[in-house]
Write a protein that holds these residues in place. Structure first.
Motif, PDB file in Angstrom:
ATOM      1  N   UNK A  59       5.160  -2.717 -12.287  1.00 18.23           N
ATOM      2  CA  UNK A  59       6.149  -3.608 -12.443  1.00 18.23           C
ATOM      3  C   UNK A  59       7.349  -2.639 -12.035  1.00 18.23           C
ATOM      4  N   UNK A  60       7.555  -1.591 -12.436  1.00 14.74           N
ATOM      5  CA  UNK A  60       8.805  -0.830 -12.165  1.00 14.74           C
ATOM      6  C   UNK A  60       8.894  -0.455 -10.818  1.00 14.74           C
ATOM      7  N   UNK A  61       7.724  -0.138 -10.088  1.00 11.29           N
ATOM      8  CA  UNK A  61       7.998   0.000  -8.634  1.00 11.29           C
ATOM      9  C   UNK A  61       8.367  -1.344  -7.877  1.00 11.29           C
ATOM     10  N   UNK A  62       8.047  -2.479  -8.156  1.00 10.88           N
ATOM     11  CA  UNK A  62       8.248  -3.567  -7.583  1.00 10.88           C
ATOM     12  C   UNK A  62       9.930  -3.822  -7.982  1.00 10.88           C
ATOM     13  N   UNK A  81      10.541 -11.459  -7.207  1.00 13.34           N
ATOM     14  CA  UNK A  81       9.563 -12.511  -7.330  1.00 13.34           C
ATOM     15  C   UNK A  81       8.113 -11.960  -7.499  1.00 13.34           C
ATOM     16  N   UNK A  82       7.688 -11.053  -6.801  1.00 11.12           N
ATOM     17  CA  UNK A  82       6.350 -10.586  -7.091  1.00 11.12           C
ATOM     18  C   UNK A  82       6.447  -9.786  -8.482  1.00 11.12           C
ATOM     19  N   UNK A  83       7.709  -9.051  -8.892  1.00  3.46           N
ATOM     20  CA  UNK A  83       7.634  -8.326 -10.145  1.00  3.46           C
ATOM     21  C   UNK A  83       7.460  -9.705 -11.297  1.00  3.46           C
ATOM     22  N   UNK A  84       8.095 -10.564 -10.942  1.00  2.77           N
ATOM     23  CA  UNK A  84       8.006 -11.906 -12.187  1.00  2.77           C
ATOM     24  C   UNK A  84       6.540 -12.624 -11.953  1.00  2.77           C
ATOM     25  N   UNK A  85       6.022 -12.482 -10.988  1.00  2.00           N
ATOM     26  CA  UNK A  85       4.677 -12.924 -11.046  1.00  2.00           C
ATOM     27  C   UNK A  85       3.517 -11.893 -11.504  1.00  2.00           C
ATOM     28  N   UNK A 104       0.883  -0.991   0.021  1.00  6.97           N
ATOM     29  CA  UNK A 104      -0.194  -0.033   0.032  1.00  6.97           C
ATOM     30  C   UNK A 104       0.799   1.329   0.056  1.00  6.97           C
ATOM     31  N   UNK A 105       1.928   1.425   0.791  1.00  9.12           N
ATOM     32  CA  UNK A 105       2.883   2.431   0.643  1.00  9.12           C
ATOM     33  C   UNK A 105       3.578   2.838  -0.567  1.00  9.12           C
ATOM     34  N   UNK A 106       3.645   1.542  -1.389  1.00  7.57           N
ATOM     35  CA  UNK A 106       4.176   1.830  -2.857  1.00  7.57           C
ATOM     36  C   UNK A 106       3.327   2.385  -3.611  1.00  7.57           C
TER      37      UNK A 106
END
Length: 456
Positions: free
Chosen positions: A105-108, A117-121, A81-83
């Motif tokens: 995706x950039x923020x991740x 890993x979250x970016x890949x998902x 949520x902060x992101x």
């Protein structure tokens, strides 16, 4: 219906809409309503951690639910949520679902290795949605991605270029005077700095201003580069690769030429904004019991001086101060807070006057804000002698508390901040560590008076 019953109903709907085998009609509805149901069920933070679910939700409804979920409720720092909070504050303007997913995706990627890993998902869950560009790698410190065990370094990139070397193309970044780093263009692997005569033909350099991308160094004009949030300042393109410099650091994206250009007639009407606020950051646990490693994380090992018990004056009767000086050590530092304790490394702990039976022994620690900094040998308090005109004598209720406050202040003072300057967090932390000392004129002045000799 009663509030508890309504919340339970929304929770069941969230479960149904999140099912992997949901029908096409259910998926259609989920895209438009899943985030809202999650907010109504008080499960929005858990929903944000489900990367695949977030990828399937339209960004407009996502931010409506985001605002509802955190209306009047501060957001915990370091969370998904902060992101979103920072993405909105920093000028995210998605005109399509593909562009929104590219920004997310950039923020991740900028959040560091813990979120790769979250970016890949996220990319895997995008499915048929075509991203106009995809982040290959990111170097630097993203918003809300810092820790207090190291200084936050975000040097301002003044020169960004792509160069050809025998081992392949690299991107290199410099400040006005110093080399920041050189990385493989496609991989982000660190590389040696290339020579001055190795610029690669065919590159396009641009700066971003209020009207979008313009030729580097020019006052006007236009360059055909993908739209980026306003905190991205410089770009250099070579083929499908685009190197970018932001207030956080450097990153490289790969442009998807086959994604096409989606209509963006509502572009300026769909600016993502937020009225949310962040909760104060948690006080680092080590600040309540400082260790030598916590001090040397920021200062050179030689700057933290330990004083063996047998070398300490016998009149220093406070057990806490004796233990801290011998087992943890004291930072012999200068250059901030108008503090200078460097002499202690050479002289050791010496009394300012010979103690008497009626008066406790006071030991000189150095200088602070123009006054002598003293350690009360009887109760372990850190005091200033009043010679500077500051009336409040207390600088720290104990040696440990004073050092913890100085260390956290230095971390904030010496770090590079962009949007999330943490002054309010540092104030909150110091108040938690030693409320009596924090409220004194001396500690309040270090935030309110910007005419410090070592701060201008």
């Amino acid at each position: 219906m009663p509030a508890d019953e309504a919340k339970s109903s929304h929770a069941r709907i969230v479960t149904t809409l999140s099912a992997a085998d949901a029908s096409d009609a259910t998926r259609w509805y989920a895209e438009r309503a899943l985030a809202g149901h999650a907010a109504a069920a008080d499960r929005f933070e858990a929903f944000l951690e489900d990367t695949e679910a977030v990828a399937r939700v339209g960004f407009a409804t996502l931010f409506e639910a985001f605002e509802a979920a955190f209306h009047g409720q501060p957001i915990t720092q370091g969370t998904a949520a902060a992101r979103l909070h920072y993405l909105a504050r920093r000028g995210g303007q998605p005109s399509s679902q593909g562009e929104w997913l590219a920004l997310l995706h950039l923020t991740l990627m900028q959040a560091g290795s813990t979120e790769r890993a979250a970016a890949d998902r996220l990319l895997a869950a995008a499915g048929p949605v075509a991203l106009p560009w995809r982040t290959l790698w990111a170097q630097g410190v993203g918003a809300d991605a810092f820790r207090t065990d190291a200084l936050v370094k975000r040097p301002i990139v003044r020169t960004l270029r792509i160069a050809h070397t025998p081992s392949g193309n690299v991107v290199t970044a410099r400040t006005r005077r110093d080399h920041i780093g050189t990385w493989g263009l496609a991989t982000g692997a660190p590389r040696p700095e290339p020579g001055e005569a190795t610029s690669t033909p065919g590159t396009t350099s641009a700066d971003q201003g209020p009207q979008g991308w313009r030729p580097a160094g020019a006052a006007d004009g236009a360059v055909d580069l993908p739209r980026m949030p306003e905190y991205v300042r410089r770009g250099v393109r070579l083929g499908d690769h685009l190197a970018l410099a932001s207030t956080d650091g450097v990153f490289v994206v790969e442009i998807n030429q086959g994604a096409g250009r989606e209509a963006s007639s509502g572009l300026l009407k769909r600016l993502v904004s937020t009225g949310t606020t962040l909760a104060p950051a948690d006080l680092p646990a080590t600040a309540l019991a400082p260790t030598t490693d916590w001090l040397t994380d920021l200062w050179d090992v030689t700057a933290v001086k330990r004083f063996p018990q047998e070398t300490l004056p016998s009149a220093l009767s406070d057990a806490g101060a004796r233990q801290f000086l011998s087992s943890v050590g004291f930072p012999c530092v200068t250059g901030f807070l108008e503090l200078d304790t460097t002499g202690l490394a050479d002289t050791g702990l010496r009394p300012v006057a010979e103690p008497t039976e009626q008066e406790p022994a006071y030991y000189s620690l150095g200088w602070w804000q123009g006054a002598r900094l003293l350690l009360d040998g009887h109760d372990g308090r850190v005091l200033q002698d009043g010679s500077s005109g500051i009336e409040d004598a207390l600088a720290g209720s104990s040696l440990s508390q004073f050092v913890a406050m100085v260390r956290l202040y230095y971390w904030w003072f010496a770090s590079d901040w962009s949007i999330e300057d943490t002054e309010s967090d540092v104030r909150h932390w110091l108040d938690l560590i030693d409320p009596d000392a924090y409220r004194t004129q001396g500690w309040q002045r270090v935030f309110e008076d910007y005419n410090f000799e070592d701060r201008v």
